[in-house]
Motif scaffolding. Structure first.
Motif, short mmCIF file in Angstrom:
data_model
loop_
_atom_site.label_atom_id
_atom_site.label_comp_id
_atom_site.label_asym_id
_atom_site.label_seq_id
_atom_site.Cartn_x
_atom_site.Cartn_y
_atom_site.Cartn_z
N ILE A 83 0.83 -1.20 0.00
CA ILE A 83 0.00 0.00 0.00
C ILE A 83 0.87 1.26 0.00
N ALA A 84 1.96 1.24 0.77
CA ALA A 84 2.87 2.38 0.80
C ALA A 84 3.48 2.61 -0.59
N ALA A 85 3.83 1.50 -1.26
CA ALA A 85 4.40 1.60 -2.60
C ALA A 85 3.36 2.18 -3.58
N TYR A 86 2.12 1.71 -3.49
CA TYR A 86 1.03 2.23 -4.33
C TYR A 86 0.92 3.74 -4.17
N LEU A 87 0.94 4.17 -2.91
CA LEU A 87 0.75 5.59 -2.61
C LEU A 87 1.92 6.42 -3.16
#
Lengths: 133, 113
Positions: free
Chosen positions: B100-104
């Protein structure tokens, strides 16, 4: 209670076969599990969707390549599935928000709103599929 | 907050976050759909111009943060329901957070390129 009912084997362990064929999920149950499934699919597919957004905004050539890529039938089908996931998740989510404030909790209304959610998800998917793909 | 080992209400913040982020995403979705369907056909120029607007970038960032938070609560719920061994669940939860951090991060990169 009849004797037969008392003699039923307890506890009852749920096999996959029982889950698939014996237990029939009521409509609100379908809305719920599809809400969960569509959410999980969107989470997993986000990497692909971000890739498409990235490419399409990168340059004119990138935009055209995304256009060509998404015109491939199987890709179009996958994108349509994503649209359905989003639309169903959206509609079912709004239904849950109403349930939160105790609107539509009784059995009959819950069944009707479930049908509305399932149909609305499919109709919106068809609409956006035609307009956007 | 005073915490006891067995207590209630710790899920309230997640529950509330799930709903607030849902409303943010719903509003953004409706606006985006109206923008996309009200005009004519969208080519690269229109597409690029749409995401070049300052308010659109900020709105999309708000949407992306909502998606990230909403995903975390949702996926964590799924993992808590179906993944019983503690080690496996913890591993998957960490992987989920990193994803999720990477997506953001990627989304911010796309928006402010």
């Amino acid at each position: 209670m009849t004797n037969a009912a008392i003699k039923k084997a307890r506890p009852k362990y749920l096999s996959l076969a029982a889950l698939l064929f014996e237990i029939r999920l009521p409509l609100p149950g379908w809305v719920s599990i599809l809400h969960r499934v569509s959410g999980a699919v969107l989470f997993l597919a986000m990497v692909w969707l971000l890739f498409l957004l990235d490419r399409s905004l990168s340059s004119e050539a990138g935009f055209e390549s995304v256009k060509r890529y998404t015109s491939i039938p199987i890709v179009k089908a996958a994108l349509l599935l994503m649209i359905w996931c989003y639309c169903h998740h959206f509609c079912a989510g709004i239904r849950f928000l109403f349930l939160d404030v105790h609107k539509g909790v009784d059995k009959e209304t819950a069944r009707v709103t479930s049908i509305v959610v399932i149909v609305a998800g499919l109709v919106l998917t068809a609409l956006f599929g035609v307009r956007l793909l | 907050m005073k915490r006891v080992v067995v207590g209630a209400h710790y899920g309230l913040r997640d529950w509330l976050a799930q709903r607030v982020t849902a409303v943010v995403m719903a509003v953004y979705s409706v606006i985006l759909v109206v923008l996309l369907l009200s005009g004519g056909p969208i080519g690269y120029a229109e597409w690029k111009a749409l995401f070049a607007k300052g308010w659109m970038r900020v709105a999309t960032l708000l949407f992306a943060v909502s998606v990230a938070w909403h995903m975390w609560v949702g996926v964590r719920d799924i993992l808590m329901d179906y993944v019983r061994p503690d080690g496996a669940r913890l591993t998957l939860q960490v992987l989920t957070l990193l994803t999720i951090a990477a997506y953001l991060g990627w989304t911010i990169q796309i928006l402010w390129r």
